[in-house]
Each structure stands twice: as structure tokens, then as C-alpha cells.
Design a protein around this motif. Structure first.
Motif, PDB file in Angstrom:
ATOM      1  N   CYS A 112       6.796   8.892   3.517  1.00 38.61           N
ATOM      2  CA  CYS A 112       7.079   7.871   2.502  1.00 38.61           C
ATOM      3  C   CYS A 112       8.432   8.185   1.868  1.00 38.61           C
ATOM      4  O   CYS A 112       8.676   9.325   1.441  1.00 38.61           O
ATOM      5  CB  CYS A 112       5.980   7.868   1.447  1.00 38.61           C
ATOM      6  SG  CYS A 112       6.325   6.692   0.123  1.00 38.61           S
ATOM      7  N   HIS A 141       0.068   6.653  -3.042  1.00 41.07           N
ATOM      8  CA  HIS A 141       0.561   7.342  -4.244  1.00 41.07           C
ATOM      9  C   HIS A 141       1.030   6.321  -5.262  1.00 41.07           C
ATOM     10  O   HIS A 141       0.355   6.062  -6.255  1.00 41.07           O
ATOM     11  CB  HIS A 141       1.703   8.317  -3.845  1.00 41.07           C
ATOM     12  CG  HIS A 141       2.326   8.986  -5.026  1.00 41.07           C
ATOM     13  ND1 HIS A 141       3.672   9.266  -5.081  1.00 41.07           N
ATOM     14  CD2 HIS A 141       1.789   9.435  -6.190  1.00 41.07           C
ATOM     15  CE1 HIS A 141       3.935   9.865  -6.235  1.00 41.07           C
ATOM     16  NE2 HIS A 141       2.803   9.973  -6.920  1.00 41.07           N
ATOM     17  N   ARG A 142       2.143   5.656  -5.001  1.00 39.03           N
ATOM     18  CA  ARG A 142       2.635   4.691  -5.980  1.00 39.03           C
ATOM     19  C   ARG A 142       3.116   3.407  -5.299  1.00 39.03           C
ATOM     20  O   ARG A 142       4.040   2.752  -5.774  1.00 39.03           O
ATOM     21  CB  ARG A 142       3.750   5.324  -6.817  1.00 39.03           C
ATOM     22  CG  ARG A 142       3.248   6.529  -7.677  1.00 39.03           C
ATOM     23  CD  ARG A 142       3.318   6.267  -9.150  1.00 39.03           C
ATOM     24  NE  ARG A 142       4.675   5.916  -9.522  1.00 39.03           N
ATOM     25  CZ  ARG A 142       5.663   6.809  -9.749  1.00 39.03           C
ATOM     26  NH1 ARG A 142       5.401   8.102  -9.684  1.00 39.03           N
ATOM     27  NH2 ARG A 142       6.861   6.409 -10.046  1.00 39.03           N
ATOM     28  N   TYR A 193       9.637   7.490  -0.953  1.00 36.19           N
ATOM     29  CA  TYR A 193       9.726   7.600  -2.416  1.00 36.19           C
ATOM     30  C   TYR A 193       9.578   9.061  -2.863  1.00 36.19           C
ATOM     31  O   TYR A 193      10.485   9.631  -3.466  1.00 36.19           O
ATOM     32  CB  TYR A 193       8.653   6.699  -3.046  1.00 36.19           C
ATOM     33  CG  TYR A 193       8.881   6.320  -4.488  1.00 36.19           C
ATOM     34  CD1 TYR A 193       9.915   6.855  -5.246  1.00 36.19           C
ATOM     35  CD2 TYR A 193       8.024   5.405  -5.113  1.00 36.19           C
ATOM     36  CE1 TYR A 193      10.110   6.491  -6.565  1.00 36.19           C
ATOM     37  CE2 TYR A 193       8.206   5.034  -6.435  1.00 36.19           C
ATOM     38  CZ  TYR A 193       9.249   5.589  -7.157  1.00 36.19           C
ATOM     39  OH  TYR A 193       9.435   5.216  -8.462  1.00 36.19           O
ATOM     40  N   HIS A 194       8.431   9.713  -2.492  1.00 39.46           N
ATOM     41  CA  HIS A 194       8.237  11.109  -2.928  1.00 39.46           C
ATOM     42  C   HIS A 194       7.882  12.030  -1.767  1.00 39.46           C
ATOM     43  O   HIS A 194       7.309  13.095  -1.969  1.00 39.46           O
ATOM     44  CB  HIS A 194       7.145  11.184  -3.997  1.00 39.46           C
ATOM     45  CG  HIS A 194       7.291  10.159  -5.077  1.00 39.46           C
ATOM     46  ND1 HIS A 194       6.606   8.957  -5.074  1.00 39.46           N
ATOM     47  CD2 HIS A 194       8.080  10.133  -6.179  1.00 39.46           C
ATOM     48  CE1 HIS A 194       6.939   8.251  -6.135  1.00 39.46           C
ATOM     49  NE2 HIS A 194       7.843   8.928  -6.826  1.00 39.46           N
ATOM     50  N   LEU A 195       8.150  11.559  -0.550  1.00 36.33           N
ATOM     51  CA  LEU A 195       8.018  12.375   0.666  1.00 36.33           C
ATOM     52  C   LEU A 195       6.588  12.790   1.001  1.00 36.33           C
ATOM     53  O   LEU A 195       6.377  13.805   1.654  1.00 36.33           O
ATOM     54  CB  LEU A 195       8.924  13.628   0.585  1.00 36.33           C
ATOM     55  CG  LEU A 195      10.409  13.348   0.386  1.00 36.33           C
ATOM     56  CD1 LEU A 195      11.192  14.657   0.310  1.00 36.33           C
ATOM     57  CD2 LEU A 195      10.957  12.479   1.502  1.00 36.33           C
ATOM     58  N   TRP A 196       5.607  12.039   0.540  1.00 35.11           N
ATOM     59  CA  TRP A 196       4.263  12.298   1.039  1.00 35.11           C
ATOM     60  C   TRP A 196       4.248  11.842   2.502  1.00 35.11           C
ATOM     61  O   TRP A 196       4.971  10.913   2.875  1.00 35.11           O
ATOM     62  CB  TRP A 196       3.212  11.540   0.219  1.00 35.11           C
ATOM     63  CG  TRP A 196       3.094  12.015  -1.211  1.00 35.11           C
ATOM     64  CD1 TRP A 196       4.048  12.660  -1.938  1.00 35.11           C
ATOM     65  CD2 TRP A 196       1.966  11.841  -2.062  1.00 35.11           C
ATOM     66  NE1 TRP A 196       3.588  12.916  -3.205  1.00 35.11           N
ATOM     67  CE2 TRP A 196       2.299  12.422  -3.322  1.00 35.11           C
ATOM     68  CE3 TRP A 196       0.711  11.263  -1.922  1.00 35.11           C
ATOM     69  CZ2 TRP A 196       1.415  12.427  -4.397  1.00 35.11           C
ATOM     70  CZ3 TRP A 196      -0.168  11.267  -2.995  1.00 35.11           C
ATOM     71  CH2 TRP A 196       0.184  11.853  -4.227  1.00 35.11           C
ATOM     72  N   CYS A 224       1.905   3.051   0.497  1.00 31.19           N
ATOM     73  CA  CYS A 224       1.603   4.438   0.172  1.00 31.19           C
ATOM     74  C   CYS A 224       0.580   4.459  -0.969  1.00 31.19           C
ATOM     75  O   CYS A 224       0.773   3.796  -1.994  1.00 31.19           O
ATOM     76  CB  CYS A 224       2.885   5.156  -0.248  1.00 31.19           C
ATOM     77  SG  CYS A 224       2.609   6.885  -0.634  1.00 31.19           S
ATOM     78  N   MET A 238       4.665   2.546  -2.489  1.00 27.32           N
ATOM     79  CA  MET A 238       5.885   2.294  -1.719  1.00 27.32           C
ATOM     80  C   MET A 238       5.493   1.796  -0.333  1.00 27.32           C
ATOM     81  O   MET A 238       4.445   2.157   0.205  1.00 27.32           O
ATOM     82  CB  MET A 238       6.710   3.590  -1.607  1.00 27.32           C
ATOM     83  CG  MET A 238       7.996   3.460  -0.817  1.00 27.32           C
ATOM     84  SD  MET A 238       9.115   2.249  -1.578  1.00 27.32           S
ATOM     85  CE  MET A 238      10.302   2.028  -0.274  1.00 27.32           C
TER      86      MET A 238
HETATM   87  S1  FES Z   1       4.979   6.290  -3.399  1.00 28.52           S
HETATM   88 FE1  FES Z   1       4.818   7.248  -1.526  1.00 28.52          FE
HETATM   89  S2  FES Z   1       5.153   9.264  -1.928  1.00 28.52           S
HETATM   90 FE2  FES Z   1       5.186   8.357  -3.824  1.00 28.52          FE
END
Ligand code: FES
Ligand SMILES: [Fe+2]
Length: 357
Positions: A68, A51-52, A70-73, A49, A54
Motif C-alpha cells: 500500500c 488500514h485507512r 500510504y503506510h507501506l502495509w 487497504c 487507500m
Molecule cells: S492506508 Fe494502506 S497502509 Fe495505511
């Protein structure tokens, strides 16, 4: 996959394994997530991901998007993302080209224009796919697939026994970026009570005539049997396409696609019987594969070097130097821009790329 060594279509997964949950695969250290939408379409994205970081393969599929955990992106099959808490953002994940053929999922980098290998050959029927993993460097696996001296110990079926192998004279020839190999010898004896007899005509000469191609690395084996007295070929033949996918420095995945001339395997034949015989055939092939796997992994545990230095090579091993050269040219080069344009892979039996009948 960065655009270097992996500029090819590689089979990465048995299609049946990819159901409604995403699956992570790897091609030469590039991690890829595969996911299937409710409609059955398969997509392939980088398994990370943006974002961070995952791993997307730990997520799930919802409304044709991978979520994802982790934060549902969420990301669609093209890699276009949405962030529920940041609706103005347009996150993106790298996508791969993906297709399903011959019972497997195949991927290649989106920027590559490599051709999808063709396996349909007139007169042959698809028997099935067998997959396996060898925890060994790519070169050591390729070595195992190209030499036959190990057949007495690792091949109870497809080859020669300890006596037969001593009479086999390997014929090896480099044809462009491929290697043509022929092994001929007495088909090893298979006990009369084994159903395998049905596939391997007894008291015959077995001819294994194959091409080793390197973009991607795959072997096209033609197995045929000859009456030793009349020199006539038996009508039954087996064709095996063995694709070796490099996963990491220490792991290689193998996809074996089997075809046979036996009408029993034709789609028109009685289906329950065809399924039964196909599964019996694949079991036999997998048992053979496991014998190879055990040996190759033992070698890899002993010595992982792939440079051939210090090895005392025999007549069956001369081809190994050539495989090193061709693997190096197809897989260990610099960025794509520095390479010659990839050649289309043509696996049809006709022409120069498939071993001739
Ligand atoms: S790491 Fe994937 S949504 Fe944050
Ligand atoms: Fe083998």
C-alpha cells in the motif's frame, strides 16, 4: 463483489495489460485490484487497504506482495497483511478467486462455486481476444448484442445490409434460463478489394445462430454461410463468445473471444502469417465494435432508462422483455442465500447450452 449479483466468473482484463504493476478493475461497483508476482501468478483482492482505505492499485508489488503506497502495509495473494510499524497486527483484505484463460483475467467471489466457462470447441481455433468499454447501462448493451436490426448501420461485415435486413425473420426461443436466436439473410456485400472477403464468403446466406446466457451474461454466436442454390453450408465458420461484464450503472465492459474453423488459425500453422491475419481480423472486429459503441453510448446519453416503458418496439425487439427478465433473475436478486444455487455454465457446443451447428 458482495455475494449478490456477481456470483459468476467474469472476464475483467486482457491478460497482456497486467504486467508488473497492479491494475484496478470493477465488477458491478466492487473494486478489485489485480497484481502479478514475479513468477507470473495473478492475485485479486479488494482494492482498498483496510488500514485507512487507500486504493491498493496505486501501490506496487514487492516480494510477491502488494504494497500500500500510504503506510507501506503489505498483503499477499490470499489477502493476509503485515504492518511494518505494528508487527503484532494481522490486517486482512478480502480476496477473490482469479484465473487466466483465453487471454483474459477472470474473477469471481471466493465464496461462489460457479464454474469457469469452457470455450474450446472441436474443429475451431482460437483467433484472439478483443476488449472494449461501453459507457452505457448493462441492459442497453445487452439489447445491442441481441438484436440485429441495427446491422445495416453498425455492421459493415458481420451481417445484413439495409435491403437484406428487411427479409430477415427473427427466430427466438427461450430455453431454460437462456435465449436461442437465429437470424438468416443475404450476407452483405464486401468490396472485392477488402481482405475481409477472405473471412466472409460472398453471394451466400449468412446464418447467425446464437445462445444468450445470463449467468454470467454472455452470447455464443455461431456464424455460418450457406450456398443459396444448393443450401449447402460452407466449411468456414466463426464462433464468437461475447462476455458482458457490468462495471457500474453506467459502464459495461466487453470481452469478445473469437474462434474460427480456418486452419490458418491453428497453432500448427505458420506463425507470422497467423499473427498477421489474427490481428487483421481483430482490427476488423474492433472497428465493428466501435460502431456499436458509438450508437449505444449516444442512446445512453439520451435516455438511460432500462425499463422499456414508452418505447415503440418492433419485431426484432420482442426479445428485449425476455432479456430484462433473465438479467433480473441473474443479477438483481437479493443476497446469495435467497437465490437458487447457481447453475454451472457450460459453453461447449454440444448439448443444449451452445447453439447447434
Ligand atoms: S492506508 Fe494502506 S497502509 Fe495505511
Ligand atoms: Fe451490433
Amino acid at each position: 463483489m458482495t455475494a449478490t449479483a456477481k456470483d459468476h466468473w467474469h472476464p475483467v482484463l486482457d491478460s497482456q495489460v497486467l504486467k508488473d504493476k497492479p491494475v484496478g478493475v470493477k465488477v458491478w461497483n466492487s473494486e478489485i485490484v489485480l497484481f502479478r508476482t514475479a513468477g507470473g501468478k495473478v492475485s485479486a483482492l479488494e482494492d482498498r487497504c483496510p488500514h485507512r482505505s487507500m486504493r491498493l492499485s496505486k501501490g506496487w508489488v514487492e516480494n510477491d506482495k502488494i504494497v500500500c503506497p500510504y503506510h507501506l502495509w503489505k498483503y499477499d495473494g490470499e489477502g493476509k497483511g503485515q504492518s511494518p510499524c505494528n508487527p503484532q497486527m494481522k490486517p486482512r483484505v478480502q480476496r477473490y478467486d482469479v484465473t487466466e484463460r483465453y487471454g483474459a483475467v477472470w474473477v469471481k467471489p471466493a465464496e461462489s462455486n460457479a464454474q469457469m466457462p469452457e470455450m474450446e470447441v472441436e474443429g475451431y481455433h482460437y483467433v484472439g481476444l478483443d476488449t472494449g468499454i461501453m459507457y452505457a447501462p448493462f441492459e442497453l448493451v445487452v439489447d445491442n448484442f441481441i438484436e440485429i436490426e441495427h446491422s445495416p448501420t453498425n455492421h459493415g461485415v458481420f451481417a445484413f445490409d439495409a435491403q437484406g435486413i428487411t427479409q430477415v425473420v427473427p427466430k427466438v426461443e427461450t430455453v431454460g434460463d437462456s435465449i436461442h436466436v437465429i437470424y438468416e439473410g443475404d450476407q452483405r456485400n464486401i468490396p472485392w478489394y477488402s481482405p475481409t472477403q477472405y473471412f466472409m464468403p460472398q453471394n451466400t446466406r449468412l446464418i447467425i445462430d446464437f445462445m444468450a446466457h445470463f449467468r454470467p451474461v454472455h452470447f455464443i454466436y455461431n456464424m455460418k454461410w450457406m450456398d443459396p442454390k444448393t443450401q449447402e453450408l460452407k466449411p468456414h465458420r466463426i464462433r464468437e463468445f461475447a462476455f458482458l461484464t457490468p462495471v457500474s450503472e453506467e459502464e459495461t465492459h466487453i470481452h469478445l473471444f473469437f474462434f474460427s474453423t480456418l486452419n490458418l488459425f491453428s497453432p500448427q500453422s505458420f506463425s507470422p502469417l497467423r499473427k498477421l491475419v489474427s490481428s487483421r481480423f481483430l482490427k476488423m472486429a474492433h472497428d465493428e465494435f466501435n460502431l456499436d459503441k458509438n450508437i449505444v453510448e449516444e442512446v445512453a446519453r439520451t435516455d438511460k432508462r432500462t425499463d422499456l416503458k414508452g418505447l415503440q418496439l418492433g419485431k426484432f425487439d420482442r426479445v428485449l422483455r425476455e432479456t430484462r427478465r433473465l438479467i433480473s433473475s441473474a443479477y438483481h436478486q437479493g443476497p446469495l442465500e435467497q437465490q437458487a444455487p447457481p447453475e454451472p455454465v457450460q459453453l461447449k457446443a454440444t448439448g443444449t447450452t451452445g447453439a447447434q451447428d
